[in-house]
Design an enzyme around this catalytic site. Structure first.
Site, PDB file in Angstrom:
ATOM      1  N   ARG A   1      65.993  79.898  46.131  1.00 20.23           N
ATOM      2  CA  ARG A   1      67.006  80.225  47.150  1.00 20.23           C
ATOM      3  C   ARG A   1      68.132  81.089  46.595  1.00 20.23           C
ATOM      4  NH1 ARG A   1      69.753  74.368  48.125  1.00 20.23           N
ATOM      5  NH2 ARG A   1      67.576  73.833  48.414  1.00 20.23           N
ATOM      6  N   HIS A   2      68.344  81.056  45.268  1.00 21.80           N
ATOM      7  CA  HIS A   2      69.339  81.983  44.718  1.00 21.80           C
ATOM      8  C   HIS A   2      68.734  82.790  43.569  1.00 21.80           C
ATOM      9  CE1 HIS A   2      70.124  78.306  42.484  1.00 21.80           C
ATOM     10  NE2 HIS A   2      70.869  77.763  43.418  1.00 21.80           N
TER      11      HIS A   2
ATOM     12  N   ARG B   1      65.484  77.558  41.163  1.00 19.32           N
ATOM     13  CA  ARG B   1      65.016  76.451  42.008  1.00 19.32           C
ATOM     14  C   ARG B   1      63.599  76.704  42.476  1.00 19.32           C
ATOM     15  NH1 ARG B   1      69.523  73.048  44.126  1.00 19.32           N
ATOM     16  NH2 ARG B   1      67.869  72.111  45.355  1.00 19.32           N
TER      17      ARG B   1
ATOM     18  N   ASN C   1      78.114  79.507  35.675  1.00 19.03           N
ATOM     19  CA  ASN C   1      76.892  79.468  36.486  1.00 19.03           C
ATOM     20  C   ASN C   1      76.958  80.589  37.539  1.00 19.03           C
ATOM     21  OD1 ASN C   1      75.166  78.848  38.719  1.00 19.03           O
ATOM     22  ND2 ASN C   1      74.943  76.773  37.940  1.00 19.03           N
TER      23      ASN C   1
ATOM     24  N   HIS D   1      70.150  78.464  37.637  1.00 18.25           N
ATOM     25  CA  HIS D   1      69.202  77.450  38.117  1.00 18.25           C
ATOM     26  C   HIS D   1      68.101  78.148  38.901  1.00 18.25           C
ATOM     27  CE1 HIS D   1      68.756  73.387  40.499  1.00 18.25           C
ATOM     28  NE2 HIS D   1      67.633  73.791  39.956  1.00 18.25           N
TER      29      HIS D   1
ATOM     30  N   HIS E   1      79.917  70.243  37.733  1.00 18.62           N
ATOM     31  CA  HIS E   1      79.675  70.135  39.170  1.00 18.62           C
ATOM     32  C   HIS E   1      80.992  69.925  39.909  1.00 18.62           C
ATOM     33  CE1 HIS E   1      77.546  69.723  42.939  1.00 18.62           C
ATOM     34  NE2 HIS E   1      76.467  70.108  42.296  1.00 18.62           N
ATOM     35  N   GLY E   2      81.307  70.911  40.746  1.00 21.23           N
ATOM     36  CA  GLY E   2      82.484  70.796  41.610  1.00 21.23           C
ATOM     37  C   GLY E   2      83.810  71.009  40.899  1.00 21.23           C
TER      38      GLY E   2
ATOM     39  N   GLU F   1      74.424  66.223  30.269  1.00 21.24           N
ATOM     40  CA  GLU F   1      75.505  66.791  31.086  1.00 21.24           C
ATOM     41  C   GLU F   1      75.881  65.745  32.135  1.00 21.24           C
ATOM     42  OE1 GLU F   1      75.359  70.890  32.161  1.00 21.24           O
ATOM     43  OE2 GLU F   1      76.378  70.534  34.057  1.00 21.24           O
TER      44      GLU F   1
ATOM     45  N   GLU G   1      68.830  75.886  34.168  1.00 22.19           N
ATOM     46  CA  GLU G   1      68.705  74.604  34.876  1.00 22.19           C
ATOM     47  C   GLU G   1      67.346  74.592  35.553  1.00 22.19           C
ATOM     48  OE1 GLU G   1      71.900  73.999  37.585  1.00 22.19           O
ATOM     49  OE2 GLU G   1      73.408  74.047  36.027  1.00 22.19           O
TER      50      GLU G   1
ATOM     51  N   GLY H   1      80.335  76.860  38.382  1.00 26.55           N
ATOM     52  CA  GLY H   1      79.778  77.973  39.127  1.00 26.55           C
ATOM     53  C   GLY H   1      80.446  78.247  40.452  1.00 26.55           C
TER      54      GLY H   1
ATOM     55  N   THR I   1      72.928  71.384  47.309  1.00 27.78           N
ATOM     56  CA  THR I   1      73.109  71.668  45.890  1.00 27.78           C
ATOM     57  C   THR I   1      72.550  70.452  45.159  1.00 27.78           C
ATOM     58  OG1 THR I   1      74.738  72.136  44.160  1.00 27.78           O
ATOM     59  CG2 THR I   1      75.481  70.758  45.980  1.00 27.78           C
ATOM     60  N   THR I   2      72.690  70.419  43.832  1.00 24.41           N
ATOM     61  CA  THR I   2      72.160  69.280  43.085  1.00 24.41           C
ATOM     62  C   THR I   2      73.051  68.080  43.394  1.00 24.41           C
ATOM     63  OG1 THR I   2      71.574  70.869  41.395  1.00 24.41           O
ATOM     64  CG2 THR I   2      71.383  68.565  40.805  1.00 24.41           C
TER      65      THR I   2
ATOM     66  N   ASP J   1      74.598  81.380  39.845  1.00 16.05           N
ATOM     67  CA  ASP J   1      73.654  81.207  40.965  1.00 16.05           C
ATOM     68  C   ASP J   1      74.161  81.806  42.270  1.00 16.05           C
ATOM     69  OD1 ASP J   1      72.078  79.717  39.288  1.00 16.05           O
ATOM     70  OD2 ASP J   1      72.610  77.778  40.157  1.00 16.05           O
ATOM     71  N   HIS J   2      75.451  81.586  42.537  1.00 17.01           N
ATOM     72  CA  HIS J   2      75.914  81.937  43.884  1.00 17.01           C
ATOM     73  C   HIS J   2      76.235  83.418  44.056  1.00 17.01           C
ATOM     74  CE1 HIS J   2      75.171  78.001  45.115  1.00 17.01           C
ATOM     75  NE2 HIS J   2      75.934  77.495  44.169  1.00 17.01           N
TER      76      HIS J   2
HETATM   77  N1  PXP Z   1      75.826  71.580  36.208  1.00 17.92           N
HETATM   78  C1  PXP Z   1      74.675  71.369  36.880  1.00 17.92           C
HETATM   79  C2  PXP Z   1      73.599  70.602  36.200  1.00 17.92           C
HETATM   80  C3  PXP Z   1      74.472  71.887  38.178  1.00 17.92           C
HETATM   81  O1  PXP Z   1      73.319  71.664  38.823  1.00 17.92           O
HETATM   82  C4  PXP Z   1      75.496  72.654  38.748  1.00 17.92           C
HETATM   83  C5  PXP Z   1      75.305  73.255  40.102  1.00 17.92           C
HETATM   84  O2  PXP Z   1      74.265  74.148  40.078  1.00 17.92           O
HETATM   85  C6  PXP Z   1      76.678  72.866  38.012  1.00 17.92           C
HETATM   86  C7  PXP Z   1      76.828  72.304  36.752  1.00 17.92           C
HETATM   87  C8  PXP Z   1      77.793  73.713  38.531  1.00 17.92           C
HETATM   88  O3  PXP Z   1      78.335  73.128  39.664  1.00 17.92           O
HETATM   89  P1  PXP Z   1      79.329  73.990  40.556  1.00 17.92           P
HETATM   90  O4  PXP Z   1      78.545  75.145  41.085  1.00 17.92           O
HETATM   91  O5  PXP Z   1      79.759  73.023  41.607  1.00 17.92           O
HETATM   92  O6  PXP Z   1      80.452  74.418  39.658  1.00 17.92           O
END
Ligand code: PXP
Length: 246
Positions: A56-57, A52, A14, A50, A197-198, A158, A77, A219, A107-108, A16-17
């Site tokens: 924002r990103h 949004r 991911n 993603h 996520h995380g 997911e 996303e 990400g 974040t989500t 995004d950042h």
């Molecule tokens: N999966 C989904 C559906 C997400 O929304 C995100 C965060 O954008 C991630 C995975 C990745 O999470 P992280 O950035 O914490 O690795």
């Protein structure tokens, strides 16, 4: 399932950042598309972005350029809105992962309420599928959400690994068990299971070891780690951590 029989566990990166950092100065650098191309070279199996509602990103221009530049499958996303549906249908990413979105969140934060939002989600899932886009729903590891995803006809779910990633002490095993049971339940329903996520080098192992999981989307940690080691080495190390436990 015998883990040895599992096909390659895919890593979706991911980006995004990268755009978050760029947007902090409002210019063009660092470019998330360049990061996507680098991620492909470093062994990513897919790119996730993603778009949004508040941009924002990732921006609309980023999405246009991603679609035009990358050869890896793109996982978009998106929130379940008419605007995002139109954008997805116009860009035809390989996959679309429907996520909940609240403007104020950092974040989500939670999973999608696939059970409570059946009527909103059903036409969106149907239109994405009809366009040949592989639909995924981002949900908490709860049986009724997986059942709802299957009823909606989504081929992929997911699992939200945030509560596991943030857990401490005894809660780590509790959250892991929730994910394991959900992954097993999902496969039983015929769903392809993803997770994310995380996730970090330190916590990815037990998730990668679940034979039901086909793809991880990662990400924030990778982009943060790239500051210290570069994106390619960060992705390579994540790949190695996944392979060591898969
Ligand atoms: N999966 C989904 C559906 C997400 O929304 C995100 C965060 O954008 C991630 C995975 C990745 O999470 P992280 O950035 O914490 O690795």
């Amino acid at each position: 399932m015998n883990p040895k029989l599992r096909p390659h566990l895919r890593l979706g990166v991911n980006i995004d950042h990268v755009a978050t950092i760029r947007n902090a100065r409002g210019g063009l650098h660092p470019d998330p598309v360049r990061a996507a191309l680098l991620a492909a070279e470093a062994g990513a199996d897919g790119i996730t972005a993603h778009l949004r509602e508040d941009r924002r990103h990732i921006t609309d221009d980023d999405l246009d350029r991603l679609v035009g530049s990358i050869s890896l499958p793109l996982n978009l996303e998106m929130a379940a809105t008419d605007e995002m549906l139109a954008i997805a249908l116009a860009h035809r990413p390989h996959a679309a992962c429907i996520v909940p979105e609240r403007r104020a969140e950092r974040t989500t934060e939670g999973g999608l309420d696939a059970a409570g939002q059946h009527n909103t989600l059903a036409p969106i899932v149907a239109r994405l599928k009809a366009a040949g886009i592989r639909v995924s729903l981002f949900v908490a590891p709860e049986m009724h959400q997986l059942d709802a995803a299957a009823r909606l006809g989504a081929p992929v779910v997911e699992l939200h690994t945030g509560p596991y990633s943030h857990a401490e002490g005894d809660q780590v095993a509790v959250q892991l068990e929730r994910l394991r049971i959900a992954a097993e339940h999902g496969v039983g329903l015929g769903l392809e299971m993803h997770a994310g996520h995380g996730l970090t080098f330190d916590n990815v192992g037990p998730i990668a070891a679940m034979p039901q999981i086909a793809e991880l989307n990662i990400g924030h940690f990778l982009i943060g780690e790239a500051v210290f080691t570069g994106l390619g080495p960060a992705i390579a190390r994540m790949r190695a951590a996944m392979d060591a436990s898969g």
